[in-house]
Design a protein around this motif. Structure first.
Motif, PDB file in Angstrom:
ATOM      1  N   GLY A 114      38.825  33.030  30.430  1.00  0.00           N
ATOM      2  CA  GLY A 114      39.272  34.193  31.192  1.00  0.00           C
ATOM      3  C   GLY A 114      40.544  34.735  30.594  1.00  0.00           C
ATOM      4  N   ILE A 117      46.514  36.203  34.509  1.00  0.00           N
ATOM      5  CA  ILE A 117      46.873  37.389  35.292  1.00  0.00           C
ATOM      6  C   ILE A 117      48.202  37.225  36.022  1.00  0.00           C
ATOM      7  CG2 ILE A 117      44.533  38.260  35.510  1.00  0.00           C
ATOM      8  CD1 ILE A 117      44.509  37.189  38.391  1.00  0.00           C
ATOM      9  N   GLU A 129      47.709  31.510  36.790  1.00  0.00           N
ATOM     10  CA  GLU A 129      46.514  32.054  37.430  1.00  0.00           C
ATOM     11  C   GLU A 129      45.626  32.665  36.351  1.00  0.00           C
ATOM     12  OE1 GLU A 129      45.129  34.924  41.147  1.00  0.00           O
ATOM     13  OE2 GLU A 129      47.253  34.761  40.647  1.00  0.00           O
ATOM     14  N   ILE A 130      44.398  32.169  36.291  1.00  0.00           N
ATOM     15  CA  ILE A 130      43.418  32.597  35.290  1.00  0.00           C
ATOM     16  C   ILE A 130      42.302  33.355  35.999  1.00  0.00           C
ATOM     17  CG2 ILE A 130      41.792  31.839  33.492  1.00  0.00           C
ATOM     18  CD1 ILE A 130      44.716  31.139  32.850  1.00  0.00           C
ATOM     19  N   GLU A 131      41.993  34.547  35.493  1.00  0.00           N
ATOM     20  CA  GLU A 131      40.872  35.317  36.014  1.00  0.00           C
ATOM     21  C   GLU A 131      39.689  35.133  35.070  1.00  0.00           C
ATOM     22  OE1 GLU A 131      40.441  39.701  37.778  1.00  0.00           O
ATOM     23  OE2 GLU A 131      40.944  39.668  35.659  1.00  0.00           O
ATOM     24  N   THR A 137      39.477  33.587  40.934  1.00  0.00           N
ATOM     25  CA  THR A 137      40.532  33.206  40.007  1.00  0.00           C
ATOM     26  C   THR A 137      40.857  31.733  40.193  1.00  0.00           C
ATOM     27  OG1 THR A 137      42.315  33.814  41.516  1.00  0.00           O
ATOM     28  CG2 THR A 137      41.554  35.509  39.996  1.00  0.00           C
TER      29      THR A 137
END
Length: 175
Positions: A114, A117, A129-131, A137
């Motif tokens: 991802g 973000i 935080e990874i989308e 997420t």
């Protein structure tokens, strides 16, 4: 020119003479005084810290040109930025959040997971935080075990998913 970096957020008015609570995002809270005028993200407004004193978890500051409680109340929630060039260089394994946001997140095999973000800190350490391209997420501890590599030049972070997340991810994809 690099994007400006958010170094503080103005909180509620403090007292009747235009002082405000100021939450800083700098290692040394008083460093905001050394950067010169602080500006809004769009650069339309500038503020200069006239005085600052430490309070419980924040600073109480007066800003030049802000003389009344009403003036101070209108600034509540305003984020303040400085030009990137005014900030000190980071040490090895130290990053400005702005450097990380937008980077690709890949696993050890360089497969996409991802993109970054946000970086959060709710008091117990940094969280990345990874989308992902699909699904919700992921909030992961920003530790060397989970994020062993940050490669700004290559434009990515390597994520070693904790086993319980990797197992859950595999069960959702049918692997």
């Amino acid at each position: 020119m690099a994007a400006p970096i958010c170094v503080a957020r103005i909180g509620a008015a403090h007292g009747v003479r235009g002082a405000v609570k100021l939450w800083t995002f700098t290692e040394d809270p008083f460093a905001v005084q050394a950067y010169g005028p602080l500006m809004t993200k769009d650069g339309a407004r500038q503020f200069e810290v006239a005085t600052a004193r430490e309070a419980k978890g924040h600073l109480v500051v007066t800003l030049k040109g802000v003389a009344t409680r009403e003036d101070a109340e209108r600034l509540n929630g305003l984020e303040l930025y400085v030009a990137r060039e005014k900030l000190p260089e980071t040490d090895e394994d130290e990053y400005y959040h702005a450097d990380l946001i937008g980077l690709a997140a890949v696993n050890a095999a360089n497969e996409p997971i991802g993109r970054v973000i946000a970086i959060h800190n709710f008091g117990a350490g940094d969280i990345i935080e990874i989308e992902p391209p699909y699904g919700a997420t992921m909030l992961l501890p920003f530790t060397n075990a989970v994020v062993p590599t940050v490669d700004l030049k290559a434009g990515h972070v390597v994520i070693e998913l904790p086993q319980e997340i990797a197992d859950d991810d595999a069960s959702q994809t049918g692997a």
